[in-house]
Design an enzyme around this catalytic site. Structure first.
Site, PDB file in Angstrom:
ATOM      1  N   LYS A  20      -3.615  79.454  53.218  1.00 20.42           N
ATOM      2  CA  LYS A  20      -3.001  80.493  54.043  1.00 20.42           C
ATOM      3  C   LYS A  20      -1.897  81.219  53.242  1.00 20.42           C
ATOM      4  CE  LYS A  20      -3.861  77.822  58.302  1.00 20.42           C
ATOM      5  NZ  LYS A  20      -3.222  77.247  59.519  1.00 20.42           N
ATOM      6  N   TYR A  60      -9.817  82.763  64.421  1.00 15.76           N
ATOM      7  CA  TYR A  60      -9.099  81.905  65.369  1.00 15.76           C
ATOM      8  C   TYR A  60      -9.454  82.240  66.828  1.00 15.76           C
ATOM      9  CZ  TYR A  60      -6.184  79.582  61.863  1.00 15.76           C
ATOM     10  OH  TYR A  60      -5.733  78.794  60.830  1.00 15.76           O
ATOM     11  N   ASN A 123       1.613  75.686  57.823  1.00 15.75           N
ATOM     12  CA  ASN A 123       0.965  74.427  57.413  1.00 15.75           C
ATOM     13  C   ASN A 123      -0.054  74.593  56.287  1.00 15.75           C
ATOM     14  OD1 ASN A 123      -1.112  75.505  58.867  1.00 15.75           O
ATOM     15  ND2 ASN A 123      -1.248  73.870  60.381  1.00 15.75           N
ATOM     16  N   HIS A 126      -6.147  75.809  55.932  1.00 22.82           N
ATOM     17  CA  HIS A 126      -7.126  75.639  57.017  1.00 22.82           C
ATOM     18  C   HIS A 126      -8.337  74.880  56.485  1.00 22.82           C
ATOM     19  CE1 HIS A 126      -9.968  76.542  60.238  1.00 22.82           C
ATOM     20  NE2 HIS A 126     -10.837  76.801  59.275  1.00 22.82           N
ATOM     21  N   GLU A 137     -17.635  79.797  60.220  1.00 21.76           N
ATOM     22  CA  GLU A 137     -16.536  80.339  59.414  1.00 21.76           C
ATOM     23  C   GLU A 137     -17.028  80.832  58.045  1.00 21.76           C
ATOM     24  OE1 GLU A 137     -13.791  77.063  59.504  1.00 21.76           O
ATOM     25  OE2 GLU A 137     -13.327  77.385  61.632  1.00 21.76           O
TER      26      GLU A 137
HETATM   27  N1  UDP Z   1      -0.680  76.673  65.339  1.00 22.21           N
HETATM   28  C1  UDP Z   1       0.611  77.072  65.587  1.00 22.21           C
HETATM   29  N2  UDP Z   1       1.280  76.512  66.653  1.00 22.21           N
HETATM   30  C2  UDP Z   1       0.697  75.602  67.460  1.00 22.21           C
HETATM   31  C3  UDP Z   1      -0.614  75.203  67.203  1.00 22.21           C
HETATM   32  C4  UDP Z   1      -1.287  75.758  66.139  1.00 22.21           C
HETATM   33  O1  UDP Z   1       1.153  77.891  64.857  1.00 22.21           O
HETATM   34  O2  UDP Z   1       1.349  75.124  68.406  1.00 22.21           O
HETATM   35  C5  UDP Z   1      -1.403  77.264  64.196  1.00 22.21           C
HETATM   36  C6  UDP Z   1      -1.415  76.343  62.983  1.00 22.21           C
HETATM   37  O3  UDP Z   1      -1.267  77.145  61.824  1.00 22.21           O
HETATM   38  C7  UDP Z   1      -2.807  75.743  63.036  1.00 22.21           C
HETATM   39  C8  UDP Z   1      -3.610  76.895  63.631  1.00 22.21           C
HETATM   40  O4  UDP Z   1      -2.743  77.506  64.564  1.00 22.21           O
HETATM   41  O5  UDP Z   1      -3.262  75.367  61.756  1.00 22.21           O
HETATM   42  C9  UDP Z   1      -4.899  76.493  64.315  1.00 22.21           C
HETATM   43  O6  UDP Z   1      -4.640  75.463  65.247  1.00 22.21           O
HETATM   44  P1  UDP Z   1      -5.625  74.220  65.385  1.00 22.21           P
HETATM   45  O7  UDP Z   1      -5.235  73.487  66.617  1.00 22.21           O
HETATM   46  O8  UDP Z   1      -7.048  74.718  65.294  1.00 22.21           O
HETATM   47  O9  UDP Z   1      -5.237  73.313  64.138  1.00 22.21           O
HETATM   48  P2  UDP Z   1      -5.941  72.980  62.743  1.00 22.21           P
HETATM   49  O10 UDP Z   1      -7.423  72.864  63.006  1.00 22.21           O
HETATM   50  O11 UDP Z   1      -5.594  74.087  61.793  1.00 22.21           O
HETATM   51  O12 UDP Z   1      -5.320  71.673  62.326  1.00 22.21           O
END
Ligand code: UDP
Length: 160
Positions: A20, A60, A123, A126, A137
């Site tokens: 990212k 997303y 974080n 992805h 994807e």
């Molecule tokens: N995210 C965020 N706040 C939240 C939850 C998710 O900013 O409370 C962002 C974070 O960058 C995350 C992405 O949205 O990686 C997608 O969320 P998901 O639950 O799909 O998590 P991932 O699969 O990336 O672990």
């Protein structure tokens, strides 16, 4: 001497992995690619781009309507990302294990998010959460002719 072979059918699973904008700004692209390479995963797709809002929102789509969605799209479109496709045995599940928990602070040491990050909205990376998501994807981010078909010479030394 014996000929060392491998089961080609076992290694065709693919995952969509993306560094990212925070990971690109922080110079973590090489370290992240290195972790997957060293594990034995095969790089079949790689490109750098600043995603459009349409692409980020489609990526997303499952989070559309959630409170963090607008900020997430703003963040993903704020700079360059590195879109990657890695291939190998169990790469989707193993990739998620290597990446760690969504919240870096809750992620075990040794995972990418724990080693490089703190906040959930920064974080770093992805990774597809299922084989079906991976296929969706990869098709969203890459054309078929942007994915390379080849057999690394080390294959028989990674798979028995
Ligand atoms: N995210 C965020 N706040 C939240 C939850 C998710 O900013 O409370 C962002 C974070 O960058 C995350 C992405 O949205 O990686 C997608 O969320 P998901 O639950 O799909 O998590 P991932 O699969 O990336 O672990």
């Amino acid at each position: 001497t014996t000929t060392v072979g491998f089961a080609a059918s076992a290694v065709t699973e693919r995952s969509f992995i993306m560094v990212k904008p925070d990971g690109v700004h922080r110079g973590l692209v090489g370290d992240i690619i290195k972790r997957f390479e060293q594990r034995g995963y095969k790089l079949v797709g790689c490109k750098v781009l600043v995603p459009s809002r349409e692409l980020a929102a489609k990526h997303y789509a499952e989070h559309d309507g959630k409170p963090f969605f607008p900020k997430l799209v703003d963040f993903l479109t704020s700079g360059a990302v590195v879109a990657l496709v890695f291939e190998g045995k169990d790469v989707v599940k193993t990739g998620r294990t290597m990446i760690g928990a969504t919240n870096p602070l809750a992620s075990p040491p040794g995972t990418i998010r724990a080693d490089y990050g703190i906040d959930v909205g920064r974080n770093i990376i992805h990774g597809s959460d299922s084989v079906d998501s991976a296929m969706r994807e990869i098709a969203l981010w890459f054309r078929a002719d942007e994915l390379a078909n080849y057999t690394p010479v080390a294959t028989a030394w990674i798979y028995e």
